[in-house]
Design a protein around this motif. Structure first.
Motif, mmCIF file in Angstrom:
data_model
loop_
_atom_site.group_PDB
_atom_site.id
_atom_site.type_symbol
_atom_site.label_atom_id
_atom_site.label_comp_id
_atom_site.label_asym_id
_atom_site.label_seq_id
_atom_site.Cartn_x
_atom_site.Cartn_y
_atom_site.Cartn_z
ATOM 1 N N ARG A 44 2.479 3.402 -8.741
ATOM 2 C CA ARG A 44 2.515 4.758 -9.318
ATOM 3 C C ARG A 44 1.847 4.941 -10.742
ATOM 4 O O ARG A 44 1.091 5.746 -10.953
ATOM 5 N N ASN B 297 0.877 -1.267 -0.090
ATOM 6 C CA ASN B 297 0.045 0.050 -0.126
ATOM 7 C C ASN B 297 0.864 1.244 0.016
ATOM 8 O O ASN B 297 1.731 1.549 0.964
ATOM 9 N N GLU C 132 2.567 11.843 -2.754
ATOM 10 C CA GLU C 132 2.227 13.318 -2.189
ATOM 11 C C GLU C 132 2.691 14.359 -3.369
ATOM 12 O O GLU C 132 3.770 13.903 -3.988
ATOM 13 N N ARG D 222 -2.353 13.924 -1.330
ATOM 14 C CA ARG D 222 -2.035 12.748 -0.991
ATOM 15 C C ARG D 222 -2.974 11.626 -1.714
ATOM 16 O O ARG D 222 -4.343 12.130 -1.705
ATOM 17 N N ARG D 223 -2.478 10.886 -2.566
ATOM 18 C CA ARG D 223 -3.092 9.568 -3.016
ATOM 19 C C ARG D 223 -2.508 8.230 -2.591
ATOM 20 O O ARG D 223 -1.236 8.270 -2.252
ATOM 21 N N SER D 224 -3.274 7.168 -2.437
ATOM 22 C CA SER D 224 -2.874 5.864 -2.073
ATOM 23 C C SER D 224 -2.956 5.013 -3.371
ATOM 24 O O SER D 224 -4.186 5.144 -3.696
ATOM 25 N N TRP E 18 3.950 13.337 -8.576
ATOM 26 C CA TRP E 18 3.815 12.339 -7.420
ATOM 27 C C TRP E 18 5.094 12.137 -6.921
ATOM 28 O O TRP E 18 5.806 11.452 -7.419
ATOM 29 N N THR F 207 1.625 5.281 -0.427
ATOM 30 C CA THR F 207 1.198 6.795 -0.403
ATOM 31 C C THR F 207 2.135 7.745 -1.276
ATOM 32 O O THR F 207 3.373 7.690 -0.911
ATOM 33 N N ARG G 13 5.149 7.193 1.446
ATOM 34 C CA ARG G 13 5.612 6.089 2.305
ATOM 35 C C ARG G 13 4.978 4.889 1.753
ATOM 36 O O ARG G 13 4.020 4.922 0.900
ATOM 37 N N TRP G 14 5.247 3.669 2.145
ATOM 38 C CA TRP G 14 4.806 2.467 1.876
ATOM 39 C C TRP G 14 4.712 1.430 2.959
ATOM 40 O O TRP G 14 5.584 1.306 3.703
#
Length: 76
Positions: free
Chosen positions: A56, A28, A32, A38-40, A65, A30, A69-70
């Motif tokens: 991505r 998962n 920015e 922010r998008r996940s 973008w 994230t 974090r992941w």
């Protein structure tokens, strides 16, 4: 012949083209933008870098973008 034995004779053989395993990593991720949006997204691959690249690819195009974090959902 029991019903279990009769059922075993009717089951189709597994296809030989089934891969030996699934992706080694499922993440998962994230991302920015410089403006703070922010998008996940979820991505999978044989490596962490490949899984991040897959995630991505799910983001809207034309936006810068950055990886924020992941978190692993599944992996070695």
């Amino acid at each position: 012949m029991s019903s279990a034995t009769a059922l075993a004779f009717q089951l189709p053989a597994a296809p030989s083209s089934v891969p030996g395993r699934m992706n080694a990593h499922l993440l998962n991720v994230t991302f920015e933008t410089p403006g703070g949006e922010r998008r996940s997204a979820i991505g999978g691959g044989e490596s962490v870098a490949e899984a991040i690249a897959a995630a991505r690819g799910e983001l809207p195009a034309g936006v810068d973008w950055a990886l924020a974090r992941w978190n692993p959902l599944y992996g070695e």
